[in-house]
Design an enzyme around this catalytic site. Structure first.
Site, mmCIF file in Angstrom:
data_model
loop_
_atom_site.group_PDB
_atom_site.id
_atom_site.type_symbol
_atom_site.label_atom_id
_atom_site.label_comp_id
_atom_site.label_asym_id
_atom_site.label_seq_id
_atom_site.Cartn_x
_atom_site.Cartn_y
_atom_site.Cartn_z
ATOM 1 N N ASP A 134 0.793 -1.232 0.000
ATOM 2 C CA ASP A 134 0.000 0.000 0.000
ATOM 3 C C ASP A 134 0.827 1.285 0.000
ATOM 4 O O ASP A 134 0.663 2.128 -0.871
ATOM 5 C CB ASP A 134 -0.968 -0.017 1.198
ATOM 6 C CG ASP A 134 -1.931 1.152 1.181
ATOM 7 O OD1 ASP A 134 -2.328 1.587 0.092
ATOM 8 O OD2 ASP A 134 -2.289 1.645 2.267
ATOM 9 N N CYS A 188 -16.685 -7.087 -15.645
ATOM 10 C CA CYS A 188 -17.687 -6.086 -15.252
ATOM 11 C C CYS A 188 -18.760 -5.903 -16.322
ATOM 12 O O CYS A 188 -19.923 -5.641 -16.005
ATOM 13 C CB CYS A 188 -17.014 -4.746 -14.968
ATOM 14 S SG CYS A 188 -16.041 -4.703 -13.446
ATOM 15 N N CYS A 191 -22.267 -3.696 -16.429
ATOM 16 C CA CYS A 191 -22.704 -3.356 -15.068
ATOM 17 C C CYS A 191 -22.084 -2.036 -14.616
ATOM 18 O O CYS A 191 -20.880 -1.823 -14.736
ATOM 19 C CB CYS A 191 -22.300 -4.465 -14.098
ATOM 20 S SG CYS A 191 -22.755 -4.136 -12.380
ATOM 21 N N CYS A 194 -21.673 -0.009 -9.214
ATOM 22 C CA CYS A 194 -20.767 0.686 -8.301
ATOM 23 C C CYS A 194 -20.755 2.184 -8.588
ATOM 24 O O CYS A 194 -20.742 3.005 -7.665
ATOM 25 C CB CYS A 194 -19.359 0.110 -8.392
ATOM 26 S SG CYS A 194 -18.590 0.229 -10.031
ATOM 27 N N CYS A 198 -22.054 5.191 -5.820
ATOM 28 C CA CYS A 198 -21.113 6.120 -5.180
ATOM 29 C C CYS A 198 -21.855 7.365 -4.701
ATOM 30 O O CYS A 198 -22.465 8.079 -5.507
ATOM 31 C CB CYS A 198 -20.004 6.504 -6.148
ATOM 32 S SG CYS A 198 -18.796 7.645 -5.423
ATOM 33 N N CYS A 240 -15.142 3.974 3.121
ATOM 34 C CA CYS A 240 -16.475 3.839 2.535
ATOM 35 C C CYS A 240 -16.536 2.525 1.778
ATOM 36 O O CYS A 240 -15.595 2.169 1.068
ATOM 37 C CB CYS A 240 -16.764 5.015 1.602
ATOM 38 S SG CYS A 240 -18.372 4.939 0.769
ATOM 39 N N CYS A 243 -19.247 1.308 -2.980
ATOM 40 C CA CYS A 243 -18.993 0.735 -4.307
ATOM 41 C C CYS A 243 -18.719 -0.759 -4.228
ATOM 42 O O CYS A 243 -18.872 -1.480 -5.221
ATOM 43 C CB CYS A 243 -17.859 1.468 -5.010
ATOM 44 S SG CYS A 243 -16.249 1.307 -4.207
#
Length: 385
Positions: A134, A188, A191, A194, A198, A240, A243
């Site tokens: 990260d 995906c 679709c 997400c 948001c 959050c 999504c």
């Protein structure tokens, strides 16, 4: 050395040390990613938490001498708590996102990567390895995508067939020439759930995010939250999941493979009002093991104030007045003033008027004015037939 055999041994070993998925890719530059990052920079979509040197983010050769391959790992984390605590009137609760449940994932993945490195060096003493999680220079998602861990979803998360997007990612650059795995096809399709889910429109389009509008980013900032986002934050204290929870690929995905990822509901869904009184020491004792604690207590406390406003918790007026009158930090005083305006009532109005007469910080005075204006507008709305 038979590197194909060593790769098989590494894969087998990874399963014994709690790595849920592993993939291999080359150490060549991430040319397509570079173009995307430059575009993000031009548009002002970056968060500011990233490595500022784009070249380092896309070129492993700038991070290690003569890299030959990159090993990507993924660990699945839980999507649901084993136990639940309920937010109720007078005892409202905030929420940390799923990626911040349990022990800080940086600690977990570094421990797994260290074991992997030790195993490789036991087999190949001259091996050179550089691990990162990260906060390293490389983009974890880009490495994982090229290594076949999963595909890059429209929500800008890596989505795996096995665990959905509920995975932590880490990688290790090596000077060993492992055969690369095949990237996965994007599933995906048409679709857009997400993007539609948001709350702030941060997902500009599939695979592109404006971090400046992302609630996960906003909850980590230390200054005033811009007005347009405050009501969107709700009771989120850190991060959050909108999504992710909207993604069909995550339906039914909930894996509790790792004991250190177990959520303590009283910690990751804490009572809001006590958060306002935390000392630095008590914050570290209660929340220090979470990845969501990395920015300190200030963002969490500010977000708790916004959450109390979200609930219009009248029982919190006394606590918010205490923050307004006694907290040395302008962001806390100002956010409390705004929250009092959202909650309303004679007591809140009286305290805001008194604070206006004494406050000297211009930013806090502006928030007091906002709070009073909200009250006036609410009274007009109630008075209108």
């Amino acid at each position: 050395m038979n590197y194909d055999q060593l790769k098989k041994e590494i894969i087998a070993y990874s399963k014994t040390i709690g790595i849920d998925k592993i993939g291999f890719t080359t150490a060549s530059t991430f040319d397509e990613l570079k173009n995307r990052l430059l575009r993000q920079q031009e548009l002002g979509y970056q968060s500011g938490f990233e490595e500022p040197d784009i070249e380092k983010r896309v070129n492993p050769a700038l991070l290690m001498n003569q890299p030959r391959s990159i090993i990507s790992i993924a660990l699945a984390y839980p999507a649901k708590m084993g136990e639940r605590v309920v937010s109720k009137k007078g005892e409202r609760r905030g929420l940390f996102c799923r990626a911040s449940w349990g022990l800080d994932y940086h600690v977990i993945l570094r421990e797994r990567l260290q074991k992997l490195e030790d195993f490789i060096k036991e087999k190949m003493p001259d091996a050179n390895c550089k691990a990162m999680v990260d906060t390293g220079e490389l983009v974890d998602r880009a490495v994982a995508e090229r290594a076949g861990i999963g595909w890059s979803g429209k929500n800008c998360s890596i989505i795996t067939p096995e665990f959905g997007s509920y995975v932590y990612l880490g990688e290790m650059i090596t000077n060993l020439p492992f055969a690369p795995d095949k990237p996965m096809e994007d599933r995906c399709g048409d679709c857009n759930k997400c993007i539609e889910a948001c709350p702030t429109g941060a997902l500009v389009r599939g695979g592109q995010i404006n971090a400046q509008r992302c609630i996960a980013f906003l909850t980590q900032t230390k200054e005033f939250i811009p007005d347009e986002f405050r009501e969107k934050i709700g009771n989120r204290l850190y991060g959050c999941d909108s999504c992710q929870t909207a993604c069909p690929e995550n339906k039914g995905k909930n894996y509790h493979f790792h004991e250190e990822m177990k959520a303590d509901p009283e910690v990751v869904k804490p009572l809001l009002k006590p958060l306002l009184y935390l000392s630095n020491r008590s914050f570290k004792e209660n929340f220090g093991r979470l990845s969501g604690s990395w920015r300190g207590k200030k963002p969490i406390q500010r977000n708790a104030i916004i959450a109390l406003a979200h609930f219009k918790d009248e029982t919190a007026v006394k606590d918010l007045v205490s923050v307004l009158k006694e907290d040395a930090r302008p962001v806390m005083r100002g956010t409390a003033a705004w929250a009092l305006g959202k909650i309303g009532g004679d007591k809140a109005e009286q305290e805001l008027l008194e604070a206006m007469a004494k406050e000297t910080d211009s930013a806090v005075l502006l928030e007091i004015e906002k709070g009073l204006r909200i009250m006036i507008n609410n009274k007009k709305t109630k008075a209108d037939p």
